[in-house]
Design a protein around this motif. Structure first.
Motif, PDB file in Angstrom:
ATOM      1  N   GLY A 166     -77.431 -26.797 -47.445  1.00 52.82           N
ATOM      2  CA  GLY A 166     -77.713 -27.754 -46.380  1.00 52.82           C
ATOM      3  C   GLY A 166     -77.647 -29.203 -46.856  1.00 52.82           C
ATOM      4  O   GLY A 166     -77.914 -29.497 -48.021  1.00 52.82           O
ATOM      5  N   HIS A 167     -77.217 -30.075 -45.929  1.00 53.89           N
ATOM      6  CA  HIS A 167     -77.191 -31.533 -46.170  1.00 53.89           C
ATOM      7  C   HIS A 167     -76.243 -31.923 -47.308  1.00 53.89           C
ATOM      8  O   HIS A 167     -75.349 -31.173 -47.631  1.00 53.89           O
ATOM      9  CB  HIS A 167     -78.619 -32.051 -46.386  1.00 53.89           C
ATOM     10  CG  HIS A 167     -79.553 -31.583 -45.308  1.00 53.89           C
ATOM     11  ND1 HIS A 167     -79.607 -32.179 -44.077  1.00 53.89           N
ATOM     12  CD2 HIS A 167     -80.404 -30.524 -45.256  1.00 53.89           C
ATOM     13  CE1 HIS A 167     -80.487 -31.521 -43.312  1.00 53.89           C
ATOM     14  NE2 HIS A 167     -80.976 -30.515 -44.005  1.00 53.89           N
ATOM     15  N   GLY A 168     -76.454 -33.077 -47.919  1.00 53.26           N
ATOM     16  CA  GLY A 168     -75.575 -33.545 -48.992  1.00 53.26           C
ATOM     17  C   GLY A 168     -75.079 -34.952 -48.752  1.00 53.26           C
ATOM     18  O   GLY A 168     -75.040 -35.426 -47.609  1.00 53.26           O
ATOM     19  N   PHE A 181     -85.518 -34.305 -52.847  1.00 47.71           N
ATOM     20  CA  PHE A 181     -84.557 -34.260 -51.742  1.00 47.71           C
ATOM     21  C   PHE A 181     -84.175 -32.814 -51.450  1.00 47.71           C
ATOM     22  O   PHE A 181     -83.812 -32.061 -52.350  1.00 47.71           O
ATOM     23  CB  PHE A 181     -83.286 -35.035 -52.105  1.00 47.71           C
ATOM     24  CG  PHE A 181     -83.410 -36.532 -52.008  1.00 47.71           C
ATOM     25  CD1 PHE A 181     -84.623 -37.125 -51.676  1.00 47.71           C
ATOM     26  CD2 PHE A 181     -82.315 -37.343 -52.236  1.00 47.71           C
ATOM     27  CE1 PHE A 181     -84.746 -38.507 -51.589  1.00 47.71           C
ATOM     28  CE2 PHE A 181     -82.414 -38.728 -52.150  1.00 47.71           C
ATOM     29  CZ  PHE A 181     -83.637 -39.314 -51.829  1.00 47.71           C
ATOM     30  N   GLU A 182     -84.207 -32.465 -50.167  1.00 50.25           N
ATOM     31  CA  GLU A 182     -83.807 -31.127 -49.747  1.00 50.25           C
ATOM     32  C   GLU A 182     -82.386 -30.797 -50.209  1.00 50.25           C
ATOM     33  O   GLU A 182     -82.097 -29.681 -50.649  1.00 50.25           O
ATOM     34  CB  GLU A 182     -83.895 -31.030 -48.214  1.00 50.25           C
ATOM     35  CG  GLU A 182     -83.532 -29.656 -47.663  1.00 50.25           C
ATOM     36  CD  GLU A 182     -83.469 -29.638 -46.137  1.00 50.25           C
ATOM     37  OE1 GLU A 182     -83.943 -30.610 -45.509  1.00 50.25           O
ATOM     38  OE2 GLU A 182     -82.955 -28.651 -45.584  1.00 50.25           O
ATOM     39  N   LYS A 183     -81.468 -31.789 -50.138  1.00 50.00           N
ATOM     40  CA  LYS A 183     -80.062 -31.515 -50.468  1.00 50.00           C
ATOM     41  C   LYS A 183     -79.883 -31.014 -51.901  1.00 50.00           C
ATOM     42  O   LYS A 183     -78.976 -30.244 -52.179  1.00 50.00           O
ATOM     43  CB  LYS A 183     -79.201 -32.773 -50.246  1.00 50.00           C
ATOM     44  CG  LYS A 183     -79.537 -33.947 -51.165  1.00 50.00           C
ATOM     45  CD  LYS A 183     -78.527 -35.077 -51.002  1.00 50.00           C
ATOM     46  CE  LYS A 183     -78.817 -36.206 -51.997  1.00 50.00           C
ATOM     47  NZ  LYS A 183     -77.817 -37.276 -51.930  1.00 50.00           N
ATOM     48  N   ILE A 235     -78.448 -22.547 -46.353  1.00 49.37           N
ATOM     49  CA  ILE A 235     -79.733 -22.670 -47.049  1.00 49.37           C
ATOM     50  C   ILE A 235     -80.360 -24.038 -46.768  1.00 49.37           C
ATOM     51  O   ILE A 235     -79.713 -25.073 -46.937  1.00 49.37           O
ATOM     52  CB  ILE A 235     -79.547 -22.460 -48.565  1.00 49.37           C
ATOM     53  CG1 ILE A 235     -78.914 -21.088 -48.823  1.00 49.37           C
ATOM     54  CG2 ILE A 235     -80.873 -22.588 -49.297  1.00 49.37           C
ATOM     55  CD1 ILE A 235     -78.466 -20.878 -50.254  1.00 49.37           C
ATOM     56  N   HIS A 236     -81.606 -24.012 -46.334  1.00 45.65           N
ATOM     57  CA  HIS A 236     -82.336 -25.243 -46.024  1.00 45.65           C
ATOM     58  C   HIS A 236     -83.778 -25.148 -46.510  1.00 45.65           C
ATOM     59  O   HIS A 236     -84.244 -24.073 -46.887  1.00 45.65           O
ATOM     60  CB  HIS A 236     -82.359 -25.476 -44.502  1.00 45.65           C
ATOM     61  CG  HIS A 236     -81.071 -26.015 -43.971  1.00 45.65           C
ATOM     62  ND1 HIS A 236     -80.894 -27.320 -43.628  1.00 45.65           N
ATOM     63  CD2 HIS A 236     -79.878 -25.391 -43.765  1.00 45.65           C
ATOM     64  CE1 HIS A 236     -79.659 -27.505 -43.212  1.00 45.65           C
ATOM     65  NE2 HIS A 236     -79.005 -26.340 -43.288  1.00 45.65           N
ATOM     66  N   ALA A 237     -84.478 -26.265 -46.494  1.00 47.84           N
ATOM     67  CA  ALA A 237     -85.923 -26.276 -46.703  1.00 47.84           C
ATOM     68  C   ALA A 237     -86.543 -27.009 -45.527  1.00 47.84           C
ATOM     69  O   ALA A 237     -86.000 -28.004 -45.055  1.00 47.84           O
ATOM     70  CB  ALA A 237     -86.274 -26.960 -48.017  1.00 47.84           C
ATOM     71  N   ASP A 238     -87.659 -26.484 -45.056  1.00 49.17           N
ATOM     72  CA  ASP A 238     -88.329 -27.008 -43.878  1.00 49.17           C
ATOM     73  C   ASP A 238     -89.137 -28.259 -44.206  1.00 49.17           C
ATOM     74  O   ASP A 238     -89.429 -28.525 -45.366  1.00 49.17           O
ATOM     75  CB  ASP A 238     -89.307 -25.940 -43.361  1.00 49.17           C
ATOM     76  CG  ASP A 238     -88.974 -25.518 -41.951  1.00 49.17           C
ATOM     77  OD1 ASP A 238     -88.540 -26.398 -41.191  1.00 49.17           O
ATOM     78  OD2 ASP A 238     -89.142 -24.336 -41.616  1.00 49.17           O
TER      79      ASP A 238
HETATM   80 ZN   LIG Z   1     -82.332 -28.917 -43.633  1.00 48.48          ZN
END
Ligand SMILES: [Zn+2]
Length: 447
Positions: A166-168, A181-183, A235-238
């Motif tokens: 996820g993200h980036g 950072f989630e990314k 894949i992500h983090a909340d």
């Molecule tokens: Zn996310």
């Protein structure tokens, strides 16, 4: 995150600024990706800008009103191959700055301003769509690994799992209280999962991104389709505004969004062949084309959604051995990354990065390894049961006998009876322990 994309005509002035407050370029970042290069100018205040393009050679010229040209453009890191050079040119008046992007190819730029958000202040964003291939080393590496070997017959192809971190790039995703950072977390887990899958005979992983760059959510399922993926795992983090919520969850496409997407795909008749493969060419009769497309797409969507739910349940089962759960069942949602009608897709939130303890866990490599293992085990278990047509696993399953476990039977007893090793039965069924339950159907390998 809401982005207002202002459609800008040539030389059309857009943004409002507080006059007198002189603006400044504080930084410039270039994010090349497969189909778009994004340049972000970090600005002191809201940018007031106009732009135009020039040919021979291709250039994008941006005039920034009321802005100093003190920032050094020659130091900007540029790993892509669309932008040749960034420089200043003679401004149209004393108080403005003129920035020139020298381009290697023609592109239709879109420019818009973004207001401060999270770690970022005012920005001017320049998107340069680009269909020519970028020479990102990491991307090339992951692409070449997907090319099917000619010596491999289509009947025993690999199961292809698309992994989406996820993200980036300029989009960090959620940011934890300690600044994680989630990314970065999602990419690390994705890479661990990638290597587990690539070590497994009969499975192959492809990555929507294998480095820190931006890809739009809509583009991600397209990459999975181009690589003929059997599955997409995002894949992500909340994150939440309060620190308390914790635990993982698994998301699948909602029925309502599924209907909308089905409708959207039906409208785009030029893309039907993409979804239907060879079937589209066979359908010559235009009047029945739509009906057939609808039927095939509908079936494909049903299959994708059933698979997503089934796999989602397995991921939940595996995840709960690693982390607490925020939701005990797969949840339906309308995420852009989950919209492929033809590819089973799930989104895994590995935990709450906004929870200080979970942020700490996610920063621990061993913990990310466990999360990746959970996703890997679930995927493997699912495909051992229902291998896609034409894959090596499907062929092996067809050669195997099956056995329904009865009361009092153990793995060692079955191994003896069928004259195979306990370890072979475990491998053929992706079992992680010796425990079997009554009624369970096991593949018995032939050798
Ligand atoms: Zn996310």
């Amino acid at each position: 995150m809401v982005r207002s994309i202002v459609s800008v005509l040539l030389l059309c002035l857009v943004m409002q600024v507080a006059h007198g407050a002189q603006n400044n370029i504080d930084g410039v970042r270039i994010w090349p990706s497969t189909d778009n290069t994004r340049v972000v100018f970090d600005m002191k205040t809201a940018p007031e800008f106009t732009y135009f393009t020039l040919k021979n050679p291709h250039r994008l010229v941006i005039d920034l009103n009321d802005t100093k040209d003190s920032f050094s453009l020659s130091d900007v890191e540029n790993s892509g191959n669309l932008i040749d050079k960034l420089r200043y040119s003679t401004p149209k008046n004393k108080s403005s700055a003129r920035v020139v992007l020298e381009l290697n190819r023609d592109t239709k730029p879109s420019l818009f301003a973004m207001s401060p958000e999270g770690a970022y202040g005012h920005r001017l964003v320049v998107d340069l769509p680009d269909s020519a291939p970028q020479t990102l080393p990491s991307l090339t590496a992951s692409t070449s690994s997907v090319v099917l070997d000619d010596s491999t017959s289509v009947r025993d192809r690999d199961i292809i799992v698309a992994i989406d971190a996820g993200h980036g790039g300029h989009d960090p995703g959620s940011v934890g209280p300690a600044g994680t950072f989630e990314k970065h977390i999602t990419l690390s887990i994705a890479k661990k999962l990638e290597s587990m899958i690539n070590k497994e005979r009969g499975m192959r992983a492809i990555m929507t991104r294998s480095d820190d760059y931006y890809i739009s959510p809509n583009r991600r399922p397209e990459i999975a389709r181009e690589k003929k993926a059997d599955l997409l795992i995002s894949i992500h983090a909340d994150a939440f505004s309060q620190p308390q919520p914790r635990g993982g969850s698994v998301w699948v496409l909602s029925m309502r969004r599924a209907d909308t997407e089905l409708g959207r795909w039906l409208e785009k008749s030029e893309r039907h062949s993409e979804l239907l493969g060879g079937a589209a060419e066979v359908i010559n009769d235009k009047s029945s084309e739509r009906y057939l497309t609808e039927t095939i797409l509908g079936l494909s969507m049903d299959h994708s959604m059933a698979t997503s739910h089934d796999l989602g349940n397995k991921v939940v089962e595996e995840l709960k051995q690693v982390t607490s759960l925020h939701k005990r069942k797969p949840q339906a949602a309308s995420f852009a990354v989950l919209t492929a009608p033809d590819i089973p897709s799930i989104l895994v939130e590995v935990g709450f990065i906004s929870n200080p303890q979970e942020e700490k866990n996610l920063n621990w490599s061993k913990y990310r390894e466990r999360l990746a293992t959970a996703m890997f085990n679930a995927t493997k278990r699912y495909f051992k049961q229902v291998p896609p047509d034409g894959t090596l696993w499907a062929q092996e399953k067809a050669n195997n006998r099956t056995h329904k476990v009865r009361s009092g039977e153990s793995l060692s007893l079955l191994a003896q009876r069928y004259n195979v090793k306990v370890s072979s039965i475990k491998a053929a069924n992706a079992l992680s322990s010796d425990v079997v339950r009554v009624g369970q159907v096991l593949n018995i390998p032939s050798t």
